[in-house]
Design a protein around this motif. Structure first.
Motif, PDB file in Angstrom:
ATOM      1  N   ASP A 282     -26.406  -1.418 -11.703  1.00 12.35           N
ATOM      2  CA  ASP A 282     -26.043  -0.124 -12.302  1.00 12.35           C
ATOM      3  C   ASP A 282     -24.534  -0.001 -12.463  1.00 12.35           C
ATOM      4  O   ASP A 282     -24.052   0.557 -13.458  1.00 12.35           O
ATOM      5  N   GLY A 283     -23.791  -0.495 -11.483  1.00 11.26           N
ATOM      6  CA  GLY A 283     -22.342  -0.416 -11.559  1.00 11.26           C
ATOM      7  C   GLY A 283     -21.769  -1.204 -12.721  1.00 11.26           C
ATOM      8  O   GLY A 283     -20.844  -0.742 -13.405  1.00 11.26           O
ATOM      9  N   VAL A 284     -22.323  -2.379 -12.980  1.00 13.10           N
ATOM     10  CA  VAL A 284     -21.850  -3.207 -14.099  1.00 13.10           C
ATOM     11  C   VAL A 284     -22.200  -2.544 -15.430  1.00 13.10           C
ATOM     12  O   VAL A 284     -21.364  -2.489 -16.349  1.00 13.10           O
ATOM     13  N   MET A 285     -23.406  -2.031 -15.550  1.00 16.76           N
ATOM     14  CA  MET A 285     -23.782  -1.352 -16.790  1.00 16.76           C
ATOM     15  C   MET A 285     -22.902  -0.127 -17.037  1.00 16.76           C
ATOM     16  O   MET A 285     -22.444   0.113 -18.166  1.00 16.76           O
ATOM     17  N   ARG A 286     -22.645   0.615 -15.990  1.00 17.37           N
ATOM     18  CA  ARG A 286     -21.800   1.807 -16.112  1.00 17.37           C
ATOM     19  C   ARG A 286     -20.367   1.420 -16.497  1.00 17.37           C
ATOM     20  O   ARG A 286     -19.757   2.039 -17.368  1.00 17.37           O
ATOM     21  N   SER A 287     -19.839   0.383 -15.865  1.00 13.51           N
ATOM     22  CA  SER A 287     -18.478  -0.063 -16.157  1.00 13.51           C
ATOM     23  C   SER A 287     -18.350  -0.524 -17.601  1.00 13.51           C
ATOM     24  O   SER A 287     -17.358  -0.213 -18.289  1.00 13.51           O
ATOM     25  N   PHE A 288     -19.344  -1.258 -18.079  1.00 15.22           N
ATOM     26  CA  PHE A 288     -19.333  -1.732 -19.466  1.00 15.22           C
ATOM     27  C   PHE A 288     -19.312  -0.567 -20.440  1.00 15.22           C
ATOM     28  O   PHE A 288     -18.518  -0.541 -21.392  1.00 15.22           O
TER      29      PHE A 288
ATOM     30  N   TYR B  51     -11.132 -10.650 -34.319  1.00 12.89           N
ATOM     31  CA  TYR B  51     -10.503 -10.833 -33.021  1.00 12.89           C
ATOM     32  C   TYR B  51     -11.580 -11.095 -31.977  1.00 12.89           C
ATOM     33  O   TYR B  51     -12.772 -10.828 -32.187  1.00 12.89           O
ATOM     34  N   VAL B  52     -11.155 -11.617 -30.827  1.00  8.80           N
ATOM     35  CA  VAL B  52     -12.021 -11.775 -29.662  1.00  8.80           C
ATOM     36  C   VAL B  52     -11.425 -10.929 -28.551  1.00  8.80           C
ATOM     37  O   VAL B  52     -10.264 -11.087 -28.182  1.00  8.80           O
ATOM     38  N   LEU B  53     -12.235 -10.027 -28.024  1.00  6.39           N
ATOM     39  CA  LEU B  53     -11.789  -9.102 -26.995  1.00  6.39           C
ATOM     40  C   LEU B  53     -12.601  -9.319 -25.722  1.00  6.39           C
ATOM     41  O   LEU B  53     -13.827  -9.361 -25.753  1.00  6.39           O
ATOM     42  N   SER B  54     -11.894  -9.454 -24.623  1.00  2.88           N
ATOM     43  CA  SER B  54     -12.571  -9.543 -23.327  1.00  2.88           C
ATOM     44  C   SER B  54     -12.091  -8.416 -22.423  1.00  2.88           C
ATOM     45  O   SER B  54     -10.932  -8.007 -22.466  1.00  2.88           O
ATOM     46  N   THR B  55     -13.013  -7.910 -21.608  1.00  4.71           N
ATOM     47  CA  THR B  55     -12.665  -6.987 -20.543  1.00  4.71           C
ATOM     48  C   THR B  55     -13.548  -7.315 -19.341  1.00  4.71           C
ATOM     49  O   THR B  55     -14.256  -8.323 -19.350  1.00  4.71           O
ATOM     50  N   LYS B  56     -13.501  -6.456 -18.327  1.00  2.00           N
ATOM     51  CA  LYS B  56     -14.071  -6.861 -17.042  1.00  2.00           C
ATOM     52  C   LYS B  56     -14.884  -5.744 -16.403  1.00  2.00           C
ATOM     53  O   LYS B  56     -14.699  -4.567 -16.713  1.00  2.00           O
ATOM     54  N   VAL B  57     -15.767  -6.155 -15.494  1.00  2.00           N
ATOM     55  CA  VAL B  57     -16.594  -5.228 -14.728  1.00  2.00           C
ATOM     56  C   VAL B  57     -16.420  -5.538 -13.238  1.00  2.00           C
ATOM     57  O   VAL B  57     -15.928  -6.590 -12.862  1.00  2.00           O
ATOM     58  N   GLY B  58     -16.855  -4.580 -12.402  1.00  4.34           N
ATOM     59  CA  GLY B  58     -16.731  -4.757 -10.960  1.00  4.34           C
ATOM     60  C   GLY B  58     -15.940  -3.640 -10.313  1.00  4.34           C
ATOM     61  O   GLY B  58     -15.975  -3.471  -9.090  1.00  4.34           O
ATOM     62  N   ARG B  59     -15.221  -2.884 -11.134  1.00  6.97           N
ATOM     63  CA  ARG B  59     -14.499  -1.707 -10.658  1.00  6.97           C
ATOM     64  C   ARG B  59     -14.902  -0.505 -11.504  1.00  6.97           C
ATOM     65  O   ARG B  59     -14.865  -0.561 -12.726  1.00  6.97           O
ATOM     66  N   ILE B  60     -15.259   0.571 -10.834  1.00  6.37           N
ATOM     67  CA  ILE B  60     -15.508   1.851 -11.494  1.00  6.37           C
ATOM     68  C   ILE B  60     -14.277   2.719 -11.281  1.00  6.37           C
ATOM     69  O   ILE B  60     -13.735   2.788 -10.168  1.00  6.37           O
ATOM     70  N   LEU B  61     -13.816   3.382 -12.329  1.00  5.66           N
ATOM     71  CA  LEU B  61     -12.683   4.279 -12.202  1.00  5.66           C
ATOM     72  C   LEU B  61     -13.171   5.670 -11.809  1.00  5.66           C
ATOM     73  O   LEU B  61     -14.111   6.202 -12.402  1.00  5.66           O
ATOM     74  N   THR B  62     -12.528   6.250 -10.808  1.00  2.32           N
ATOM     75  CA  THR B  62     -12.897   7.575 -10.314  1.00  2.32           C
ATOM     76  C   THR B  62     -11.664   8.476 -10.320  1.00  2.32           C
ATOM     77  O   THR B  62     -10.539   7.999 -10.136  1.00  2.32           O
ATOM     78  N   PRO B  63     -11.834   9.779 -10.537  1.00  3.32           N
ATOM     79  CA  PRO B  63     -10.687  10.690 -10.535  1.00  3.32           C
ATOM     80  C   PRO B  63      -9.908  10.609  -9.223  1.00  3.32           C
ATOM     81  O   PRO B  63     -10.500  10.628  -8.138  1.00  3.32           O
TER      82      PRO B  63
END
Length: 340
Positions: free
Chosen positions: A115-121, A78-90
């Motif tokens: 850092d935000g992109v690496m964390r999101s990934f 399969y090919v799976l894509s997801t996205k960065v740019g949003r961090i989820l917070t409680p």
């Protein structure tokens, strides 16, 4: 079997029909765990192998559900894509927000930095419960989402976020990088700041609108940058049409009188050639050489086969010629050939 098309200069190939996973993140309405599982497994059983999700879809719910399905499969083709740019917070609550009726107690914080992109990934890998993501998109960068803050965020994204995505690609952790947005102008802007493999463009090159033909799509051809079309139904109106629905939707809102009138004219041509409107909407974008896939959202298991049937519907070339003659499709737009 769905046709596979190559992503830009990469070794990655995607199905020409993909599966958009916003609906299993409870977009506009809640879907039970069982119904979400049913639609994802039915999609797999019917041959879908190109899945697109995002942290934003249900504040993590879509990624979790997609990962649950993919982990259950012994095949990894399969090919799976997801996205960065949003961090989820409680968030401390689970009410509807951002259009998603999520059971996940998180909210979003935009972060396009390195850092935000690496964390999101890393967070996405954990929510998915998978050891790989194939395509990583920078999500919703652009003035439509950010208004007056766009230029500041864009510069941060190109300096930091792009660097992180490029490093992940060079390390072989992901196979392709791009933007996942609702405006082609920011994709065109980003071409001046990086080496992108593909763009996921929602709603901006469809049966209803083709302004992207003027400069953006030619630049993608020159750079061998592939396009995946999200929102081929323009948020609904090209699936429902204008008849028998109390309020047709376009671009995530009730359609304007002008849009309704234009779609009514398209419907008249569809009637003349006995062509289902959603079939034409799914097939039209793929005639352009830069476009490798369309990914409609499918929220019910019983819609999987009907979507495949629409995608494979025989549409006479005369239909497309009539659309151009009546000014409903741009004269410069490539039109689909007859199916062999």
């Amino acid at each position: 079997m769905l046709e596979k098309r190559k992503i830009g200069n990469t070794s990655l190939h995607v199905d020409s029909l993909g599966f958009g996973c916003a609906s299993v993140g409870n977009l506009y309405k809640a879907i039970s765990e069982q119904d979400a599982s049913d639609v994802l497994h039915q999609a797999w059983d019917k041959g879908f192998r190109h899945f697109d999700t995002a942290p934003h879809y249900g504040q993590g719910l879509s990624e979790r559900r997609v990962g649950d399905m993919l982990r259950s499969k012994t095949e990894r083709n399969y090919v799976l894509s997801t996205k960065v740019g949003r961090i989820l917070t409680p968030a401390g609550y689970t009410k509807e927000r951002h259009g998603f009726r999520s059971a996940m107690p998180f909210d979003i914080q935009y972060d396009y930095s390195y850092d935000g992109v690496m964390r999101s990934f890393e967070h996405s890998l954990q929510r998915l419960g998978l050891d790989r993501i194939d395509i990583l998109y920078m999500h919703d960068i652009g003035s439509v989402t950010h208004g007056d803050d766009h230029e500041t965020l864009f510069q941060k994204a190109m300096a930091g976020g792009y660097k992180a995505m490029d490093e992940l690609r060079q390390q072989g952790v992901i196979k392709a990088i791009g933007l996942g947005v609702n405006e082609y102008q920011v994709c065109e802007q980003a071409l001046d700041h990086g080496d992108w493999d593909c763009f996921l463009l929602a709603g901006r090159y469809t049966l209803l609108e083709q302004d992207a033909l003027h400069s953006f799509l030619p630049k993608c051809q020159q750079r061998n940058c592939s396009i995946i079309i999200g929102g081929p139904y323009n948020s609904g109106i090209l699936a429902t049409g204008t008849r028998g629905v109390s309020e047709p939707y376009y671009n995530y809102a009730p359609a304007s009188k002008e849009v309704i009138e234009r779609v009514s004219r398209i419907e008249a041509v569809c009637d003349e050639f006995n062509v289902p409107l959603p079939a034409a909407a799914l097939q039209f974008p793929l005639a352009h050489p830069s476009i490798v896939s369309v990914i409609p959202g499918v929220g019910k298991a019983d819609m999987i086969q009907s979507t495949l049937d629409l995608f494979n519907q025989e549409i006479p070339v005369e239909f497309w010629i009539a659309m151009q003659q009546q000014g409903l499709v741009s004269d410069s737009a490539p039109i689909p050939k007859a199916k062999s």
